[in-house]
Motif scaffolding. Structure first.
Motif, PDB file in Angstrom:
ATOM      1  N   SER A  37     -20.614  -2.624   1.333  1.00 50.96           N
ATOM      2  CA  SER A  37     -19.228  -2.268   1.681  1.00 50.96           C
ATOM      3  C   SER A  37     -18.458  -3.505   2.134  1.00 50.96           C
ATOM      4  N   GLU A  38     -19.108  -4.348   2.942  1.00 53.09           N
ATOM      5  CA  GLU A  38     -18.479  -5.605   3.382  1.00 53.09           C
ATOM      6  C   GLU A  38     -18.210  -6.512   2.175  1.00 53.09           C
ATOM      7  N   HIS A  39     -19.198  -6.613   1.302  1.00 47.15           N
ATOM      8  CA  HIS A  39     -19.089  -7.440   0.097  1.00 47.15           C
ATOM      9  C   HIS A  39     -17.915  -6.968  -0.761  1.00 47.15           C
ATOM     10  N   ASN A  40     -17.840  -5.665  -0.990  1.00 40.13           N
ATOM     11  CA  ASN A  40     -16.780  -5.077  -1.794  1.00 40.13           C
ATOM     12  C   ASN A  40     -15.411  -5.389  -1.185  1.00 40.13           C
ATOM     13  N   LYS A  41     -15.288  -5.226   0.119  1.00 44.39           N
ATOM     14  CA  LYS A  41     -14.024  -5.492   0.810  1.00 44.39           C
ATOM     15  C   LYS A  41     -13.623  -6.968   0.680  1.00 44.39           C
ATOM     16  N   GLU A  42     -14.591  -7.873   0.857  1.00 45.59           N
ATOM     17  CA  GLU A  42     -14.311  -9.309   0.734  1.00 45.59           C
ATOM     18  C   GLU A  42     -13.829  -9.667  -0.672  1.00 45.59           C
ATOM     19  N   ILE A  43     -14.488  -9.102  -1.676  1.00 50.45           N
ATOM     20  CA  ILE A  43     -14.088  -9.387  -3.056  1.00 50.45           C
ATOM     21  C   ILE A  43     -12.680  -8.859  -3.318  1.00 50.45           C
ATOM     22  N   GLN A  44     -12.393  -7.662  -2.861  1.00 48.34           N
ATOM     23  CA  GLN A  44     -11.054  -7.088  -3.065  1.00 48.34           C
ATOM     24  C   GLN A  44      -9.989  -7.985  -2.426  1.00 48.34           C
ATOM     25  N   GLU A  45     -10.257  -8.469  -1.215  1.00 43.31           N
ATOM     26  CA  GLU A  45      -9.311  -9.352  -0.525  1.00 43.31           C
ATOM     27  C   GLU A  45      -9.152 -10.680  -1.272  1.00 43.31           C
ATOM     28  N   ASP A  46     -10.280 -11.257  -1.705  1.00 47.23           N
ATOM     29  CA  ASP A  46     -10.233 -12.525  -2.445  1.00 47.23           C
ATOM     30  C   ASP A  46      -9.484 -12.359  -3.766  1.00 47.23           C
ATOM     31  N   PHE A  47      -9.681 -11.201  -4.411  1.00 42.79           N
ATOM     32  CA  PHE A  47      -9.010 -10.950  -5.686  1.00 42.79           C
ATOM     33  C   PHE A  47      -7.495 -10.870  -5.496  1.00 42.79           C
ATOM     34  N   ALA A  60     -12.756  -7.995 -13.593  1.00 45.25           N
ATOM     35  CA  ALA A  60     -14.151  -8.156 -14.036  1.00 45.25           C
ATOM     36  C   ALA A  60     -14.506  -9.628 -14.207  1.00 45.25           C
ATOM     37  N   ASN A  61     -13.595 -10.411 -14.792  1.00 45.57           N
ATOM     38  CA  ASN A  61     -13.857 -11.844 -14.942  1.00 45.57           C
ATOM     39  C   ASN A  61     -13.869 -12.554 -13.599  1.00 45.57           C
ATOM     40  N   PHE A  62     -13.004 -12.124 -12.687  1.00 42.38           N
ATOM     41  CA  PHE A  62     -12.973 -12.692 -11.347  1.00 42.38           C
ATOM     42  C   PHE A  62     -14.322 -12.485 -10.656  1.00 42.38           C
ATOM     43  N   CYS A  63     -14.912 -11.316 -10.830  1.00 38.07           N
ATOM     44  CA  CYS A  63     -16.169 -10.972 -10.158  1.00 38.07           C
ATOM     45  C   CYS A  63     -17.384 -11.698 -10.721  1.00 38.07           C
ATOM     46  N   LYS A  64     -17.290 -12.198 -11.950  1.00 35.47           N
ATOM     47  CA  LYS A  64     -18.445 -12.850 -12.591  1.00 35.47           C
ATOM     48  C   LYS A  64     -19.003 -13.994 -11.757  1.00 35.47           C
ATOM     49  N   LYS A  65     -18.133 -14.731 -11.070  1.00 31.02           N
ATOM     50  CA  LYS A  65     -18.613 -15.877 -10.296  1.00 31.02           C
ATOM     51  C   LYS A  65     -19.544 -15.438  -9.159  1.00 31.02           C
ATOM     52  N   TYR A  66     -19.384 -14.204  -8.686  1.00 30.29           N
ATOM     53  CA  TYR A  66     -20.280 -13.683  -7.651  1.00 30.29           C
ATOM     54  C   TYR A  66     -21.626 -13.299  -8.266  1.00 30.29           C
ATOM     55  N   ALA A  67     -21.616 -12.839  -9.503  1.00 35.66           N
ATOM     56  CA  ALA A  67     -22.862 -12.503 -10.208  1.00 35.66           C
ATOM     57  C   ALA A  67     -23.644 -13.765 -10.548  1.00 35.66           C
ATOM     58  N   GLU A  68     -22.923 -14.835 -10.862  1.00 33.99           N
ATOM     59  CA  GLU A  68     -23.558 -16.099 -11.239  1.00 33.99           C
ATOM     60  C   GLU A  68     -23.985 -16.908 -10.026  1.00 33.99           C
ATOM     61  N   GLY A  69     -23.500 -16.541  -8.856  1.00 40.53           N
ATOM     62  CA  GLY A  69     -23.848 -17.274  -7.645  1.00 40.53           C
ATOM     63  C   GLY A  69     -22.990 -18.507  -7.413  1.00 40.53           C
ATOM     64  N   THR A  70     -21.921 -18.661  -8.205  1.00 42.56           N
ATOM     65  CA  THR A  70     -21.035 -19.812  -7.998  1.00 42.56           C
ATOM     66  C   THR A  70     -20.000 -19.522  -6.917  1.00 42.56           C
TER      67      THR A  70
END
Length: 124
Positions: A37-47, A60-70
């Motif tokens: 839930s914290e992760h989701n909130k942080e990503i939404q704010e960053d987006f 979806a493309n914005f989120c890829k960097k979190y999947a790749e660990g970058t």
């Protein structure tokens, strides 16, 4: 994309790499509901910040960097601290050595050295 047919509607479930917890994502796999839930909130704010700077950015493309660990969230860092230190990085196969070393260093800041050994070199 998974599709379910519910008469008379078709419901599609889309998995977003970097946002959703799947076994294929070593950075999020096994993350608790609270941290997710914290992760989701942080990503939404960053987006929202990224979208203000670049309106055409796709979520979806914005989120890829979190999947790749970058890119990481505080929740990802908290989750990683609960895991055994990582020793293998199959996700860097096929990447250039500079990118692979950056990923390993980011995930294992405790390592004093991360070296690249040329293909075909002998090592023990």
């Amino acid at each position: 994309v998974l599709s379910f047919i519910l008469f008379p509607f078709v419901v599609e479930m889309v998995i977003v790499a970097g946002l959703d917890r799947t076994d294929q994502n070593p950075f999020l796999s096994g993350m608790s509901d609270e941290l997710w839930s914290e992760h989701n909130k942080e990503i939404q704010e960053d987006f929202k910040v990224a979208q203000a700077a670049e309106p055409s950015i796709d979520f979806a493309n914005f989120c890829k960097k979190y999947a790749e660990g970058t890119a990481t969230t505080k929740a990802m860092i908290k989750h990683a601290s609960t895991l055994e230190p990582k020793q293998f990085w199959p996700e860097v196969l096929g990447k250039d050595s500079k990118s692979a070393v950056e990923i390993v260093r980011r995930e294992r800041e405790d390592l004093s050295s991360v070296d690249v050994i040329a293909d075909g070199s002998m090592c023990t």
